[in-house]
Each structure stands twice: as C-alpha cells, then as structure tokens.
Enzyme design. Structure first.
Site, PDB file in Angstrom:
ATOM      1  N   GLU A  46       0.885  -1.182   0.000  1.00  0.00           N
ATOM      2  CA  GLU A  46       0.000   0.000   0.000  1.00  0.00           C
ATOM      3  C   GLU A  46       0.910   1.216   0.000  1.00  0.00           C
ATOM      4  O   GLU A  46       1.482   1.558   1.024  1.00  0.00           O
ATOM      5  CB  GLU A  46      -0.900  -0.004   1.251  1.00  0.00           C
ATOM      6  CG  GLU A  46      -1.818  -1.206   1.382  1.00  0.00           C
ATOM      7  CD  GLU A  46      -2.959  -1.173   0.366  1.00  0.00           C
ATOM      8  OE1 GLU A  46      -3.139  -0.162  -0.334  1.00  0.00           O
ATOM      9  OE2 GLU A  46      -3.664  -2.192   0.269  1.00  0.00           O
TER      10      GLU A  46
ATOM     11  N   CYS B 189      -2.241   9.408   2.197  1.00  0.00           N
ATOM     12  CA  CYS B 189      -1.955   8.689   0.948  1.00  0.00           C
ATOM     13  C   CYS B 189      -3.063   8.955  -0.065  1.00  0.00           C
ATOM     14  O   CYS B 189      -2.802   9.104  -1.247  1.00  0.00           O
ATOM     15  CB  CYS B 189      -1.803   7.197   1.214  1.00  0.00           C
ATOM     16  SG  CYS B 189      -3.194   6.476   2.072  1.00  0.00           S
TER      17      CYS B 189
HETATM   18  P1  NAD Z   1       8.345   5.000   4.453  1.00  0.00           P
HETATM   19  O1  NAD Z   1       8.360   4.235   3.181  1.00  0.00           O
HETATM   20  O2  NAD Z   1       9.471   5.936   4.714  1.00  0.00           O
HETATM   21  O3  NAD Z   1       8.328   4.009   5.707  1.00  0.00           O
HETATM   22  C1  NAD Z   1       7.290   3.072   5.890  1.00  0.00           C
HETATM   23  C2  NAD Z   1       7.753   1.993   6.827  1.00  0.00           C
HETATM   24  O4  NAD Z   1       8.763   1.218   6.175  1.00  0.00           O
HETATM   25  C3  NAD Z   1       8.380   2.495   8.130  1.00  0.00           C
HETATM   26  O5  NAD Z   1       7.925   1.687   9.178  1.00  0.00           O
HETATM   27  C4  NAD Z   1       9.863   2.309   7.891  1.00  0.00           C
HETATM   28  O6  NAD Z   1      10.616   2.130   9.060  1.00  0.00           O
HETATM   29  C5  NAD Z   1       9.868   1.040   7.062  1.00  0.00           C
HETATM   30  N1  NAD Z   1      11.071   0.822   6.258  1.00  0.00           N
HETATM   31  C6  NAD Z   1      11.952   1.743   5.784  1.00  0.00           C
HETATM   32  N2  NAD Z   1      12.908   1.124   5.064  1.00  0.00           N
HETATM   33  C7  NAD Z   1      12.641  -0.199   5.086  1.00  0.00           C
HETATM   34  C8  NAD Z   1      13.258  -1.350   4.505  1.00  0.00           C
HETATM   35  N3  NAD Z   1      14.365  -1.255   3.757  1.00  0.00           N
HETATM   36  N4  NAD Z   1      12.672  -2.557   4.701  1.00  0.00           N
HETATM   37  C9  NAD Z   1      11.548  -2.667   5.435  1.00  0.00           C
HETATM   38  N5  NAD Z   1      10.919  -1.614   6.009  1.00  0.00           N
HETATM   39  C10 NAD Z   1      11.462  -0.401   5.831  1.00  0.00           C
HETATM   40  O7  NAD Z   1       6.934   5.731   4.496  1.00  0.00           O
HETATM   41  P2  NAD Z   1       6.383   6.752   5.587  1.00  0.00           P
HETATM   42  O8  NAD Z   1       7.100   8.065   5.395  1.00  0.00           O
HETATM   43  O9  NAD Z   1       6.375   6.125   6.912  1.00  0.00           O
HETATM   44  O10 NAD Z   1       4.851   6.911   5.122  1.00  0.00           O
HETATM   45  C11 NAD Z   1       4.444   7.811   4.140  1.00  0.00           C
HETATM   46  C12 NAD Z   1       4.190   7.088   2.833  1.00  0.00           C
HETATM   47  O11 NAD Z   1       3.227   6.072   3.066  1.00  0.00           O
HETATM   48  C13 NAD Z   1       3.573   7.997   1.795  1.00  0.00           C
HETATM   49  O12 NAD Z   1       4.136   7.711   0.543  1.00  0.00           O
HETATM   50  C14 NAD Z   1       2.103   7.617   1.829  1.00  0.00           C
HETATM   51  O13 NAD Z   1       1.410   7.902   0.647  1.00  0.00           O
HETATM   52  C15 NAD Z   1       2.186   6.157   2.106  1.00  0.00           C
HETATM   53  N6  NAD Z   1       0.929   5.652   2.675  1.00  0.00           N
HETATM   54  C16 NAD Z   1       0.168   4.808   1.924  1.00  0.00           C
HETATM   55  C17 NAD Z   1      -1.041   4.333   2.432  1.00  0.00           C
HETATM   56  C18 NAD Z   1      -1.893   3.387   1.625  1.00  0.00           C
HETATM   57  O14 NAD Z   1      -2.746   2.746   2.225  1.00  0.00           O
HETATM   58  N7  NAD Z   1      -1.711   3.258   0.328  1.00  0.00           N
HETATM   59  C19 NAD Z   1      -1.451   4.705   3.715  1.00  0.00           C
HETATM   60  C20 NAD Z   1      -0.659   5.565   4.452  1.00  0.00           C
HETATM   61  C21 NAD Z   1       0.545   6.021   3.922  1.00  0.00           C
END
Ligand code: NAD
Length: 498
Positions: free
Chosen positions: A243, A277
C-alpha cells in the site's frame, strides 16, 4: 506515555521520538536487531498455531473486546497519536474511531468469507464433492507508516488476525508509542499467547522482518521503500501486499455542486497537513466553473490555520525531511509560471506549512507529478472532462480519485485508472469496511479491507472428495479407447459449437 516498551529483551540501542509540535521527548524505544526479530517471529509461530486452532467465533469475540478497549480509551490513544505525529487531537480521535468499524466487520465476516464452502463441479466430475476454504498463512509481518498510525496498520492487522494469523508489527519509527499501545491493548484480551507483537526500530528492523521468513509482509509506506521490501522478501519468496503513495486527483464538472466540491478539495488536500496517501493533490476543473470554484476554495482554505497550538486546524509536518520537498514543489511551480492563489514560499515556516493553492502549474512540474505530502493543491483549468480524465490518468500512481458532477459522476469515475474512486464526496471509500482498499501502478498491489482484505491474509485450500466411482474412468492406466472416444464426443458437444 511511558518511555519504554514492555520488552525487557531489548538491545542497548534505542531511539527517541520527539513531538513535532513541541520538540519534547515523547518516548524512547529499542532498535530491535535481526536476532530480536527472529526471536519474536519464533514466538509468533507458536502463538499462530494456537490462534488458528480457535474458531472464527472465538477469534471474533476477542477482536470485539479489542475494539471495546480502543473505543473506551480513545482519548488516551489519540493523545499518544497527537504527541507523536503532531496531528490535532480531534483528528487523531476520529482516525482511531474509524478503525473500529473495520475491526467489527473483519471479526463478523471472516467465517462467511473464509470458511469452508461448496464449489460447483462439471459434467465429467459429477461424482465429486468439491469445497474450498481459506486458511491462515501463519505469521504476518506488518510494516506501518506514521501518517495514520492507527487506521492504516489496523487495516492490515485486524483482517490478518480475523483470518487466524499471528501478527508481528513494526510501526514507523515516528509512531512506536501508538503501536505499543495497540499491542498492549490486544494482549489484555488475548493474554494466553503473544498473537500480536511489537518490534520497534527504523528501516533496518523492517528489513530484518522482511528477511525473517514470515509468511507475508503487509507493507504501507512509500513506493521507494516498497521496492526495497519486495527485494528483501524475494530471498525467502515471502509474498507482500504493498500500500504505497499516491497523487490523487479531484475532478470538477460544470454541473458540480461547487460549494461541496470546494469544501471537499480543501479538506482532502489539507486535513492531516496534506499527509494522506489518498489526499487530493491535484484538482482539475472545467473551464466554465473554474473561476467560481477557485474563489470558493481559496475562501475556505484561507480560514484554515496551520500551527502547533491546540486551536490550529492543521498540525505541523511530521517528517522533518518532508518540509524541503514541500518547499521545492511550491518554489518550482512558481518558477515555471504557476501562481499562488493562496500561500506561496512564505507559507513554509519551520515545520508548519500554511494552506497553499497553486494555479497554472505546468503538468510536468514536481508539484503535479510527485507526492507532495503537504497542505498544497494544484488547481488546473481543463477544456472538458475528457481533458480532465486524461490529465488525472497521466501519473505513475493510481491510488484514489474523486469526481464532482451531478449527472455524469459515475460515468467519469469509470474512466479513471485507480484502485478507489469517490463520487460527490472524498475519503468515503476507506470508511466502508466491505470495500477493498488499494491501488494500481506505483501505488502498489494487493488489497486490505473487505472480503479481499481477509483473503489477502489466507491461502485457498481446495478439497475434491470422490463420492462414487465414475462411469468414465479417466485418471487410470486402465482407460480404454472407447472412453477416449466418448470423452472426445462429450467435449465436442460441450465446447465445439463455440
Ligand atoms: P516510508 O516508506 O518511509 O516508511 C514506511 C515503513 O517502512 C516504516 O515503518 C519504515 O521504518 C519502514 N522501512 C523503511 N525502510 C525499510 C526497509 N528497507 N525494509 C523494510 N521496512 C522499511 O513511508 P512513511 O514516510 O512512513 O509513510 C508515508 C508514505 O506512506 C507515503 O508515501 C504515503 O502515501 C504512504 N501511505 C500509503 C497508504 C496506503 O494505504 N496506500 C497509507 C498511508 C501512507
């Protein structure tokens, strides 16, 4: 809130969480290592066997009690969410309360969606009784974002639990206290085994979860991180649901109710400081109503003040690094000939960004092509709704969209390439638990919520039971030439005329 997790196994390495509003220390949490993650997953395996052994009804009872705790202690949970993300307390409470319906729906419908059911048979298999059921995968790893730290991860967690899986949850490193609260609340209603566990840390802990051999990873976050998650999971052939981000468009036709379209655009673009998002980032408005729409939108947005005080309708930007992205998008748009109908470069002050409405922004500027994640909107005049649809679809993302039109809303919505679309409203689809949630393209794949969300955390298992010896024995070396000829005749009769 407390400054540590319940987990006494934690390594010496810890990280701090600070309030985006005050800069105060909110909590300190362990950075769990790959060994910690492996031990947690090992405990989850035992818990998963026990949890899967319960009936759907027994699991539903526990999930119902879990949502009861969240509902009764909503203010406490919202307080932690507010401290960690900076979002207004009332927005935090609303977010958490919207997750409750999902918890109720998943618990109530898991049996009906996943339980054993009969499947139809064909002419040559009339002697078989066929059935299918959806079994839990085992242990699901959930990796969450910070922007909706309750609604978003629970959209995976409660569906995975209702399907009979154990869950290991790694919340964002910006919202571990919120994740910890959820895990502790669940442990109160399921004290027997650690069915729902917490691990904390940054991307390295998330990467360890991907490599840990869990049976599925439910990832919510940015598209860039989803690619890393997928690469990490490929080593163990661990499936993922992704997502990811979006660049949602809102389309306004000539016959739209302009007041409600402007109100919706302002809210979908600026609530949660635009850090949604499925937040609207682009608005395409028919030329005939463009000026009137912009005037109404500016009037509403002008009244919404961003700040760190309790009266501000819009909180600060949670992620420090995001401020530079927002600033770059605004400045670049204006440099390329865009106009700030509201806000502009001065709208960015520290980590507080006032509402910005940008017009005449070229379609190839980052403010139109990249996820901004701030309280900004580009508003573009279009020739007609064909033009609007073409521009809305000209993105690599495909999460959500919204259409405002009294007569042609559904027809225009049909032509949009995205996973979810709202007509004459915004943010309505995630509130309907029976509707699957997810996107296409760079917005990811797989679905949470609804029946698809339950099946996402299960595998189909088919059983075909022979009820009596078939008149035509096909799967035997004793099959005769007469049988072959009869089968050929039957197949020609059944399929040959097409
Ligand atoms: P992010 O991608 O920076 O981090 C998301 C999660 O991934 C965090 O818990 C982070 O610690 C983890 N992570 C980072 N690197 C990783 C790796 N190499 N392997 C595994 N996990 C890792 O995103 P964010 O800044 O926390 O959230 C914002 C983003 O999320 C925006 O792009 C937003 O649109 C999206 N979002 C999507 C939805 C949806 O349902 N489609 C909902 C909410 C947010």
């Amino acid at each position: 809130m407390t400054t540590s997790t319940r987990d006494e196994r934690a390594t010496a390495d810890t990280f701090e969480v600070r309030s985006p509003s005050t800069g105060d220390l909110v909590g300190s949490f362990p950075t769990h290592t790959a060994d910690d993650v492996a031990a947690t997953v090992a405990r989850a395996r035992v818990a998963a066997d026990w949890w899967a052994g319960l009936t759907f009804g027994e699991r539903a009872k526990r999930l119902d009690r879990f949502r009861g705790i969240i509902a009764r202690r909503l203010a406490q949970l919202a307080g932690i969410m507010h401290e960690e993300t900076g979002k207004p307390h009332s927005d935090a409470a609303l977010e958490a309360s919207l997750a409750l319906d999902h918890c109720a729906w998943a618990a109530k419908h898991a049996d009906q969606v996943l339980g054993r059911r009969r499947a139809g048979v064909g002419l040559l298999t009339l002697n078989q009784a066929a059935s299918v059921e959806y079994r839990p995968l085992g242990v699901v790893g959930v990796i969450g974002p910070w922007n909706y730290p309750v609604f978003t991860p629970l959209g995976s967690i409660v569906y995975a639990l209702a399907a009979g899986n154990a869950v290991v949850f790694k919340p964002s490193e910006f919202t571990p206290g919120t994740g910890s609260w959820l895990v502790e609340a669940f442990a109160q209603v399921v004290p027997e085994h650690p069915v729902f566990q917490l691990i904390t840390g940054d991307g390295s802990t998330g990467a360890a979860l991907c490599a840990s051999g869990v049976d599925k990873v439910a990832f919510t976050g940015s598209t860039a991180t989803a690619k890393k998650v997928m690469a990490g999971c490929s080593e163990t052939l661990t499936p993922i649901v992704a997502e990811c981000g979006g660049k949602d468009a809102l389309l306004v036709d000539t016959d739209a109710d302009l007041d409600s379209a402007a109100d919706a655009a302002a809210w979908a673009g600026m609530a949660n400081a635009g850090q949604s998002c499925i937040g609207t980032e682009r608005v395409y408005v028919h030329a005939d109503v463009y000026d009137a729409f912009v005037e109404k939108l500016v009037k509403i947005a002008r009244e919404q003040r961003a700040g760190t005080d309790p009266d501000a309708k819009i909180g600060p930007i949670t992620l420090p690094s995001q401020v530079e992205t927002i600033r770059r998008h605004i400045n670049d748009a204006l440099r390329r000939g865009g106009r700030a109908a509201l806000g502009g470069p001065d709208a960015v002050d520290g980590n507080v960004v006032q509402p910005c409405i940008l017009t005449n922004v070229p379609e190839d500027s980052p403010a139109v092509t990249e996820e901004t994640f701030g309280p900004t909107l580009t508003v573009t005049k279009v020739r007609d709704m064909d033009d609007a649809v073409a521009r809305a679809n000209a993105t690599t993302y495909g999460l959500g969209a919204a259409v405002f039109s009294k007569k042609r809303g559904a027809e225009i919505a049909d032509r949009l390439r995205c996973g979810m679309v709202a007509v004459n409203a915004v943010f309505n689809f995630p509130q309907i638990p029976s509707l699957p949630f997810g996107g296409v393209g760079d917005s990811g794949f797989g679905r949470i919520h609804g029946p698809d969300g339950l099946r996402e955390f299960s595998y189909a298992r088919s059983v075909a039971r022979q009820r009596f010896t078939p008149p035509l024995a096909l799967t035997t070396f004793a099959r005769t030439a007469k049988t072959d000829s009869l089968v050929a005749k039957i197949m020609t009769l059944l399929h040959g005329r097409h």
